[in-house]
Scaffold this motif. Structure first.
Motif, PDB file in Angstrom:
ATOM      1  N   GLY A 154       0.793  -1.227   0.000  1.00 18.24           N
ATOM      2  CA  GLY A 154       0.000   0.000   0.000  1.00 18.24           C
ATOM      3  C   GLY A 154       0.823   1.273   0.000  1.00 18.24           C
ATOM      4  O   GLY A 154       2.030   1.290   0.241  1.00 18.24           O
ATOM      5  N   ILE A 155       0.139   2.375  -0.254  1.00 18.47           N
ATOM      6  CA  ILE A 155       0.783   3.673  -0.390  1.00 18.47           C
ATOM      7  C   ILE A 155       1.374   4.163   0.922  1.00 18.47           C
ATOM      8  O   ILE A 155       2.452   4.787   0.944  1.00 18.47           O
ATOM      9  CB  ILE A 155      -0.215   4.714  -0.961  1.00 18.47           C
ATOM     10  CG1 ILE A 155       0.489   6.072  -1.165  1.00 18.47           C
ATOM     11  CG2 ILE A 155      -1.423   4.866  -0.073  1.00 18.47           C
ATOM     12  CD1 ILE A 155       1.652   6.047  -2.107  1.00 18.47           C
ATOM     13  N   LYS A 156       0.731   3.895   2.050  1.00 18.35           N
ATOM     14  CA  LYS A 156       1.252   4.359   3.340  1.00 18.35           C
ATOM     15  C   LYS A 156       2.652   3.816   3.583  1.00 18.35           C
ATOM     16  O   LYS A 156       3.563   4.549   4.002  1.00 18.35           O
ATOM     17  CB  LYS A 156       0.313   3.944   4.478  1.00 18.35           C
ATOM     18  CG  LYS A 156       0.782   4.417   5.840  1.00 18.35           C
ATOM     19  CD  LYS A 156      -0.187   3.997   6.942  1.00 18.35           C
ATOM     20  CE  LYS A 156       0.327   4.455   8.300  1.00 18.35           C
ATOM     21  NZ  LYS A 156      -0.586   4.038   9.407  1.00 18.35           N
ATOM     22  N   GLN A 157       2.851   2.541   3.309  1.00 17.40           N
ATOM     23  CA  GLN A 157       4.161   1.928   3.525  1.00 17.40           C
ATOM     24  C   GLN A 157       5.184   2.472   2.527  1.00 17.40           C
ATOM     25  O   GLN A 157       6.353   2.673   2.876  1.00 17.40           O
ATOM     26  CB  GLN A 157       4.051   0.407   3.414  1.00 17.40           C
ATOM     27  CG  GLN A 157       5.275  -0.328   3.949  1.00 17.40           C
ATOM     28  CD  GLN A 157       5.065  -1.817   3.995  1.00 17.40           C
ATOM     29  OE1 GLN A 157       5.334  -2.514   3.009  1.00 17.40           O
ATOM     30  NE2 GLN A 157       4.577  -2.325   5.126  1.00 17.40           N
ATOM     31  N   ILE A 161       8.726   4.354   3.464  1.00 17.10           N
ATOM     32  CA  ILE A 161      10.015   3.905   2.930  1.00 17.10           C
ATOM     33  C   ILE A 161      10.764   5.063   2.277  1.00 17.10           C
ATOM     34  O   ILE A 161      11.955   5.286   2.541  1.00 17.10           O
ATOM     35  CB  ILE A 161       9.808   2.765   1.912  1.00 17.10           C
ATOM     36  CG1 ILE A 161       9.326   1.508   2.633  1.00 17.10           C
ATOM     37  CG2 ILE A 161      11.097   2.477   1.132  1.00 17.10           C
ATOM     38  CD1 ILE A 161       8.794   0.436   1.710  1.00 17.10           C
ATOM     39  N   ILE A 162      10.086   5.816   1.426  1.00 16.81           N
ATOM     40  CA  ILE A 162      10.757   6.896   0.712  1.00 16.81           C
ATOM     41  C   ILE A 162      11.139   8.022   1.663  1.00 16.81           C
ATOM     42  O   ILE A 162      12.180   8.677   1.491  1.00 16.81           O
ATOM     43  CB  ILE A 162       9.896   7.417  -0.468  1.00 16.81           C
ATOM     44  CG1 ILE A 162      10.784   8.153  -1.492  1.00 16.81           C
ATOM     45  CG2 ILE A 162       8.784   8.331   0.001  1.00 16.81           C
ATOM     46  CD1 ILE A 162      11.809   7.304  -2.171  1.00 16.81           C
ATOM     47  N   LEU A 166      14.807   9.632   2.109  1.00 15.34           N
ATOM     48  CA  LEU A 166      15.069  11.047   1.873  1.00 15.34           C
ATOM     49  C   LEU A 166      15.631  11.738   3.116  1.00 15.34           C
ATOM     50  O   LEU A 166      16.550  12.559   3.016  1.00 15.34           O
ATOM     51  CB  LEU A 166      13.786  11.753   1.412  1.00 15.34           C
ATOM     52  CG  LEU A 166      13.255  11.347   0.035  1.00 15.34           C
ATOM     53  CD1 LEU A 166      11.938  12.062  -0.257  1.00 15.34           C
ATOM     54  CD2 LEU A 166      14.273  11.625  -1.069  1.00 15.34           C
ATOM     55  N   LEU A 167      15.079  11.419   4.280  1.00  9.27           N
ATOM     56  CA  LEU A 167      15.571  12.045   5.513  1.00  9.27           C
ATOM     57  C   LEU A 167      17.015  11.641   5.804  1.00  9.27           C
ATOM     58  O   LEU A 167      17.812  12.451   6.280  1.00  9.27           O
ATOM     59  CB  LEU A 167      14.664  11.682   6.690  1.00  9.27           C
ATOM     60  CG  LEU A 167      13.291  12.365   6.671  1.00  9.27           C
ATOM     61  CD1 LEU A 167      12.361  11.740   7.699  1.00  9.27           C
ATOM     62  CD2 LEU A 167      13.433  13.866   6.922  1.00  9.27           C
ATOM     63  N   LYS A 168      17.355  10.406   5.487  1.00  6.47           N
ATOM     64  CA  LYS A 168      18.738   9.961   5.664  1.00  6.47           C
ATOM     65  C   LYS A 168      19.660  10.720   4.705  1.00  6.47           C
ATOM     66  O   LYS A 168      20.745  11.186   5.087  1.00  6.47           O
ATOM     67  CB  LYS A 168      18.851   8.459   5.413  1.00  6.47           C
ATOM     68  CG  LYS A 168      20.246   7.872   5.609  1.00  6.47           C
ATOM     69  CD  LYS A 168      20.219   6.347   5.449  1.00  6.47           C
ATOM     70  CE  LYS A 168      21.591   5.744   5.730  1.00  6.47           C
ATOM     71  NZ  LYS A 168      22.608   6.154   4.754  1.00  6.47           N
ATOM     72  N   LYS A 169      19.226  10.862   3.446  1.00  6.34           N
ATOM     73  CA  LYS A 169      20.025  11.593   2.473  1.00  6.34           C
ATOM     74  C   LYS A 169      20.154  13.063   2.854  1.00  6.34           C
ATOM     75  O   LYS A 169      21.207  13.684   2.658  1.00  6.34           O
ATOM     76  CB  LYS A 169      19.399  11.481   1.081  1.00  6.34           C
ATOM     77  CG  LYS A 169      19.587  10.129   0.420  1.00  6.34           C
ATOM     78  CD  LYS A 169      21.050   9.909   0.105  1.00  6.34           C
ATOM     79  CE  LYS A 169      21.304   8.532  -0.485  1.00  6.34           C
ATOM     80  NZ  LYS A 169      22.756   8.286  -0.683  1.00  6.34           N
ATOM     81  N   LEU A 170      19.109  13.612   3.405  1.00  5.49           N
ATOM     82  CA  LEU A 170      19.115  15.025   3.773  1.00  5.49           C
ATOM     83  C   LEU A 170      20.163  15.310   4.841  1.00  5.49           C
ATOM     84  O   LEU A 170      20.804  16.357   4.835  1.00  5.49           O
ATOM     85  CB  LEU A 170      17.727  15.431   4.268  1.00  5.49           C
ATOM     86  CG  LEU A 170      17.448  16.932   4.402  1.00  5.49           C
ATOM     87  CD1 LEU A 170      17.638  17.639   3.070  1.00  5.49           C
ATOM     88  CD2 LEU A 170      16.043  17.152   4.932  1.00  5.49           C
TER      89      LEU A 170
END
Length: 289
Positions: A154-157, A161-162, A166-170
């Protein structure tokens, strides 16, 4: 944006437009200054799907094609298959796409200055093409992310994940230069009509510096982005059944109707009068509305 008319969209006849399931989702507060939204699109396979014209909207997108392949036409009947996990950089001219079957796409729409925070490559190298995410993040990292997105329930998962990614890359990247963000914000707040001269009125010596950084971090020049943003505003008026082209031109600070029509055709490939009734613009109409 902005209305979205980018990568991974499928084609459909106007009579089957109701079969398109398009949804948008807001990002985590820690990402909302960089990510405009997440979106999903599902459309059943059709045997007589129309090609759809994709027009510039000033944003960069990361997309995961979870359904059947999508063709992107290069010259007339020549085409490539879009990568299954990719980033579509800034585009400054329209192109056509066509699904080969069932469409199921999950994507992240970044603000113009947003994506530069997550990669080390100059954003200008991504312009007018699809770039597989493995080129940007490395094969191992990209394959892991793609498999997690595919296997998610589903979209929530998928969003969870994304956002972790993104937060790790940020945390690994420095913030985009404030001068670039300030310029983009000024262009957005004035619907693209503000000149760089006005934005930098206190220090015109920064103009060359701004233009270099802008192209590196946004992918196109301030002038090009301003023209795309202004087109967005005009398109929304057109799709909201404003039929007076002179009024649309005036409200969006074009010199005159001829100037508006010239810019419109440059970015969409058709005239304002041809846009709304064009079968190849079904998706553009849906997303802008």
């Amino acid at each position: 944006m902005f209305g979205q008319v980018l990568v991974g969209y499928c084609a459909s006849h106007r009579k089957n437009k109701q079969l398109m399931n398009y949804q948008t989702f807001q990002p985590h507060p820690d990402l909302e200054s960089l990510v405009s939204c997440y979106w999903t699109l599902e459309v059943p396979a059709e045997t007589d799907a129309e090609r759809q014209r994709i027009i510039p909207d000033g944003c960069i997108e990361m997309a995961f094609i979870l359904g059947d392949d999508i063709k992107r036409y290069t010259v007339e009947d020549n085409f490539i298959l879009q990568p299954r996990a990719m980033v579509l950089g800034q585009i400054i001219e329209p192109f056509y796409i066509e699904p080969t079957g069932y469409v199921n796409t999950f994507a992240i729409r970044f603000y113009p200055y947003g994506f530069a925070n997550f990669v080390t490559v100059p954003i200008k190298t991504l312009a007018n093409k699809e770039t597989p995410i493995e080129i940007l993040f490395g094969e191992k990292t990209a394959k892991k992310l793609e498999q997690e997105i595919i296997q998610a329930i589903g979209i929530k998962q998928r969003i969870e994940i994304i956002e972790r990614f993104l937060l790790k890359k940020l945390r690994e990247r420095s913030t985009v230069d404030n001068i670039v963000k300030t310029t983009v914000d000024a262009l957005l707040s004035t619907k693209g009509s503000t000149s760089i001269h006005d934005i930098l009125k206190e220090d015109l010596s920064k103009r060359r510096q701004l233009e270099r950084k802008f192209v590196k971090q946004i992918g196109i020049s301030p002038k090009q982005l301003g023209k795309v943003i202004r087109l967005q505003s005009a398109l929304k008026m057109l799709l909201n059944e404003e039929e007076n082209l002179t009024n649309i031109a005036y409200e969006n600070e074009y010199y005159d109707q001829a100037h508006f029509s010239k810019d419109f055709k440059e970015f969409t490939g058709v005239s304002p009068k041809e846009f709304s009734g064009n079968e190849n613009m079904v998706l553009s109409t849906l997303f802008y509305k």
